[in-house]
Write a protein that holds these residues in place. Structure first.
Motif, mmCIF file in Angstrom:
data_model
loop_
_atom_site.group_PDB
_atom_site.id
_atom_site.type_symbol
_atom_site.label_atom_id
_atom_site.label_comp_id
_atom_site.label_asym_id
_atom_site.label_seq_id
_atom_site.Cartn_x
_atom_site.Cartn_y
_atom_site.Cartn_z
ATOM 1 N N ALA A 88 55.324 13.817 75.486
ATOM 2 C CA ALA A 88 56.648 14.379 75.196
ATOM 3 C C ALA A 88 57.472 14.519 76.469
ATOM 4 O O ALA A 88 58.685 14.264 76.475
ATOM 5 C CB ALA A 88 56.501 15.728 74.498
ATOM 6 N N LEU A 117 59.041 11.239 77.374
ATOM 7 C CA LEU A 117 60.101 10.836 76.440
ATOM 8 C C LEU A 117 61.347 11.717 76.575
ATOM 9 O O LEU A 117 62.474 11.230 76.476
ATOM 10 C CB LEU A 117 59.580 10.884 75.005
ATOM 11 C CG LEU A 117 58.409 9.941 74.695
ATOM 12 C CD1 LEU A 117 57.928 10.140 73.271
ATOM 13 C CD2 LEU A 117 58.814 8.486 74.917
ATOM 14 N N LEU A 118 61.146 13.009 76.785
ATOM 15 C CA LEU A 118 62.292 13.912 76.893
ATOM 16 C C LEU A 118 63.126 13.642 78.139
ATOM 17 O O LEU A 118 64.303 14.022 78.199
ATOM 18 C CB LEU A 118 61.808 15.366 76.891
ATOM 19 C CG LEU A 118 61.284 15.877 75.539
ATOM 20 C CD1 LEU A 118 60.585 17.225 75.707
ATOM 21 C CD2 LEU A 118 62.426 15.978 74.523
ATOM 22 N N GLN A 162 68.999 8.406 75.313
ATOM 23 C CA GLN A 162 68.872 7.871 73.961
ATOM 24 C C GLN A 162 68.672 6.356 73.968
ATOM 25 O O GLN A 162 67.817 5.822 73.258
ATOM 26 C CB GLN A 162 70.122 8.210 73.134
ATOM 27 C CG GLN A 162 70.113 7.664 71.708
ATOM 28 C CD GLN A 162 69.095 8.366 70.838
ATOM 29 O OE1 GLN A 162 68.991 9.586 70.878
ATOM 30 N NE2 GLN A 162 68.340 7.615 70.057
ATOM 31 N N LEU A 208 65.185 5.458 74.999
ATOM 32 C CA LEU A 208 64.202 5.719 73.949
ATOM 33 C C LEU A 208 64.093 4.534 72.992
ATOM 34 O O LEU A 208 63.004 4.208 72.517
ATOM 35 C CB LEU A 208 64.590 6.967 73.151
ATOM 36 C CG LEU A 208 64.211 8.326 73.728
ATOM 37 C CD1 LEU A 208 64.738 9.436 72.835
ATOM 38 C CD2 LEU A 208 62.707 8.454 73.890
ATOM 39 N N LEU A 230 56.086 14.186 67.441
ATOM 40 C CA LEU A 230 57.409 13.889 67.988
ATOM 41 C C LEU A 230 58.508 14.531 67.146
ATOM 42 O O LEU A 230 59.530 14.998 67.686
ATOM 43 C CB LEU A 230 57.627 12.378 68.088
ATOM 44 C CG LEU A 230 57.360 11.764 69.472
ATOM 45 C CD1 LEU A 230 55.928 12.005 69.927
ATOM 46 C CD2 LEU A 230 57.656 10.273 69.446
ATOM 47 N N SER A 264 58.794 17.987 68.139
ATOM 48 C CA SER A 264 59.383 18.105 69.475
ATOM 49 C C SER A 264 60.843 17.655 69.514
ATOM 50 O O SER A 264 61.434 17.579 70.589
ATOM 51 C CB SER A 264 58.561 17.272 70.472
ATOM 52 O OG SER A 264 57.213 17.684 70.482
ATOM 53 N N LYS A 265 61.403 17.341 68.335
ATOM 54 C CA LYS A 265 62.819 16.936 68.223
ATOM 55 C C LYS A 265 63.109 15.661 69.008
ATOM 56 O O LYS A 265 64.214 15.480 69.543
ATOM 57 C CB LYS A 265 63.753 18.056 68.695
ATOM 58 C CG LYS A 265 63.490 19.406 68.063
ATOM 59 C CD LYS A 265 63.648 19.388 66.555
ATOM 60 C CE LYS A 265 63.431 20.778 65.958
ATOM 61 N NZ LYS A 265 63.445 20.767 64.481
ATOM 62 N N ILE A 266 62.118 14.778 69.075
ATOM 63 C CA ILE A 266 62.317 13.490 69.744
ATOM 64 C C ILE A 266 62.599 12.448 68.670
ATOM 65 O O ILE A 266 61.783 12.252 67.764
ATOM 66 C CB ILE A 266 61.065 13.096 70.556
ATOM 67 C CG1 ILE A 266 60.827 14.111 71.674
ATOM 68 C CG2 ILE A 266 61.220 11.687 71.135
ATOM 69 C CD1 ILE A 266 59.509 13.929 72.411
ATOM 70 N N GLY A 299 65.751 5.282 68.141
ATOM 71 C CA GLY A 299 64.720 6.229 68.550
ATOM 72 C C GLY A 299 63.517 5.482 69.088
ATOM 73 O O GLY A 299 63.482 4.256 69.122
ATOM 74 N N VAL A 300 62.503 6.241 69.518
ATOM 75 C CA VAL A 300 61.295 5.629 70.058
ATOM 76 C C VAL A 300 60.526 4.938 68.934
ATOM 77 O O VAL A 300 60.500 5.392 67.800
ATOM 78 C CB VAL A 300 60.424 6.698 70.753
ATOM 79 C CG1 VAL A 300 59.933 7.742 69.759
ATOM 80 C CG2 VAL A 300 59.265 6.062 71.482
#
Length: 616
Positions: A338, A341-342, A346, A349, A369, A372-374, A539-540
């Protein structure tokens, strides 16, 4: 225009006779194939219609054709033949009169046919979506691999029998399935390969020989991409078509043979060198995708396999940062991922992938994820998936249970989604009654509690509109959680969740008056058969190692590189261990600039043996 490397130029300039190009990851194989087609046409004056280019998927065929047409412009002219094995065989069979137009059975009709056969055999309780999927996969494997091939494989023919069925049941289902197709003049994808092979075989009549000669003259130059992925019947067709001139140009990478369950092994490329003595071998070892550090690591890893063509790896790009961290716990590993990624924008990602070994791991990381709001990439949906997929099957069974008499078969379809550990033995009657279930579980207070909660929820759902009943089914009865467990990652879960939304929406105007199944059929006919996709969200990416093949990303994160995961606990033989190493190699070589390797020491876990001896 890009200047080919020395090895690429050798492949491009090859004219006659057999040749095998061993093309490593990022080595520009598509560029090389396209340039060789142009060379055949422009330098050697081969008519475009005499060139056949075979790829493994329709998407790959379309991409190859598009890249060729863009490169050719007005220069080449004419029409080169691009297609998959299946599309080429379908064309040949139609031309020969062996099959008629529109004789290819649809996927949805295959499923309905298998369900009908199972019910006729008294196996209606085994006609759910997953069971039918397993049967169709087993039938496909059975058709694609000769008995000698199956006998040589681990587990033999018995290994082909799908879970939940005896060998006798499976064989009877396949016999009935094939008989029905013959009676209706229909074929499936696997039949096309076998019918074409039979048409061209020496045992066939002069009619077949005439058609074989016709296509030999038409397809004078054959190019095959992803050669390591073809199966034995397809290889036999290739050899028949190429004979006697043997102008067969195959491109593949034995180090990326990761479909052992389909019969693809590195051995098929060595077989080529035995079948075509004196075939030219060309190595494309330059890597135009990955930075030098990633290329070095990948080379060190895959060189430990014994069953492969020895090759060197030459990076053409600097950089390629590799990061390795072994955490004390899995939770810390998740936090480390995380954190990476954080820190990304954007846009970054969207060019980042988490690649894992199994669907279960992908689902777990997708859930983490989301917490974790990813943002995770969401993909599209086809109408075929809405009306003929497993979600519609489950939702329709739920509504039939509510509105059409509490039938045993309908409850069986959804009662363990998610798993409540309810057994069919507790349902002796066609009509389900709570009292009967309570009698079966009278000595199990925990199960009695689960049952009473479930039936209270079902009673509540009967008083709601169909749309709200489906909402209760998904949330209160836990079907959304089942979809998360089933999904192959957060991207797949988001797709299934969106699909469930659309299935639920289908029932917003269902007022009763007709059976649930009849209503669904009406809706499907009203919508038509054209594909429809939802908007793909950024997104990822979360992918399995098999699903990542053919893709590339700026950065790749590989978690859970532990013994028992990669290689998995089920690996027993040297062959298994080498295929698992090839899977990890494929995952590593998806990264262009940054590669993150993660593992943990939780509960005595050990890092994967594939990391041993690597310069990290």
């Amino acid at each position: 225009m890009r200047i080919p490397s020395k090895s690429q130029q050798q492949a491009i300039a090859h004219l006659s006779g057999p040749a095998m190009v061993i093309a490593g990851p990022g080595s520009g194989k598509t560029f090389t194939i396209v340039r060789r087609i142009l060379s055949l046409i422009c330098d050697y004056h081969i008519p475009p219609q005499n060139i056949l280019v075979i790829t493994y998927t329709r998407a790959a065929a379309a991409e190859m054709k598009e890249r060729f047409e863009k490169a050719a412009g007005e220069e080449a002219g004419g029409s080169v033949n691009f297609g998959t094995f299946h599309s080429i065989c379908y064309h040949i069979l139609k031309q020969s009169g062996k099959i008629k137009e529109n004789s290819l059975i649809k996927e949805s009709d295959k499923r309905k046919l298998i369900q009908m056969i199972l019910r006729t055999m008294g196996l209606g309780s085994k006609s759910g979506y997953d069971a039918v999927t397993g049967l169709l996969a087993a039938i496909s494997r059975n058709k694609n691999f000769p008995r000698s091939h199956k006998a040589a494989s681990e587990g033999g023919a018995e290994a082909l029998c799908p879970t939940g069925f005896s060998e006798e049941e499976f064989q009877k289902v396949q016999r009935e399935y094939d008989r029905h197709l013959r009676e209706q003049g229909m074929v499936d994808f696997d039949d096309m390969i076998l019918l074409c092979l039979n048409l061209f075989s020496p045992q066939e009549s002069a009619f077949g020989e005439r058609y074989l000669e016709r296509y030999r003259k038409l397809f004078r130059y054959i190019l095959v991409d992803e050669f390591q992925d073809i199966n034995p019947p397809q290889y036999e067709i290739l050899k028949l078509l190429a004979h006697p001139s043997d102008n067969l140009f195959v491109v593949g990478d034995d180090d990326q043979a990761i479909y052992g369950f389909r019969g693809a092994t590195p051995g098929i490329m060595r077989q080529f060198t035995e079948d075509f003595r004196g075939a030219r071998e060309i190595m494309l070892t330059e890597n135009y995708r990955c930075g030098a550090g990633i290329v070095k690591l990948a080379g060190e890893m895959i060189s430990q396999n014994r069953e492969r063509f020895a090759k060197e790896f030459i990076p053409t790009k600097p950089g390629g940062r590799v990061y390795f961290t072994c955490f004390d716990s899995h939770r810390e590993e998740e936090k480390g991922i995380a954190g990476v990624l954080l820190a990304l924008e954007q846009k970054e990602l969207s060019d980042t992938a988490i690649i894992v070994r199994t669907n279960r791991e992908a689902a777990l990381y997708g859930g983490y994820l989301a917490e974790s709001k990813i943002p995770v990439r969401k993909s599209g949906i086809r109408k075929e998936d809405i009306y003929h997929g497993f979600i519609m099957e489950d939702v329709a069974a739920f509504l039939r249970f509510l509105y059409e008499g509490n039938k045993r078969g309908d409850l069986i379809c959804f009662m363990n989604k998610p798993n409540r550990f309810l057994t069919r033995a507790a349902l002796p009657d066609e009509t389900v009654r709570l009292r009967t279930l309570e009698q079966y579980y009278e000595k199990n207070p925990e199960m009695l509690g689960k049952l009473r909660v479930l039936f209270r929820q079902l009673q509540t759902a009967q008083g709601l509109s169909p749309f709200l009943a489906v909402s209760l089914f998904r949330k209160s009865l836990g079907y959304n959680e089942y979809l998360r467990q089933r999904a192959g990652g957060e991207e797949e879960f988001q797709r299934l969740h969106s699909l469930a939304d659309q299935v639920q929406q289908c029932f917003s105007d269902y007022k009763g008056g007709i059976p649930v199944n009849a209503f669904v059929e009406q809706k499907a006919l009203g919508e038509g058969g054209a594909p429809s996709e939802t908007k793909t969200e950024a997104g990822v990416h979360i992918l399995t190692m098999h699903g990542a093949k053919g893709l590339e990303f700026e950065r790749v994160l590989l978690p859970d590189l532990n013994e028992g995961v990669i290689p998995g606990r089920e690996c027993l033989s040297q062959k298994d261990f080498e295929e698992e190493r090839r899977l990890l190699y494929v995952a590593v070589t998806r990264a262009k600039k940054e590669l993150y390797l993660f593992c943990s020491r939780e509960r005595g876990r050990k890092p994967s043996r594939y990391l041993e001896g690597l310069t990290i």
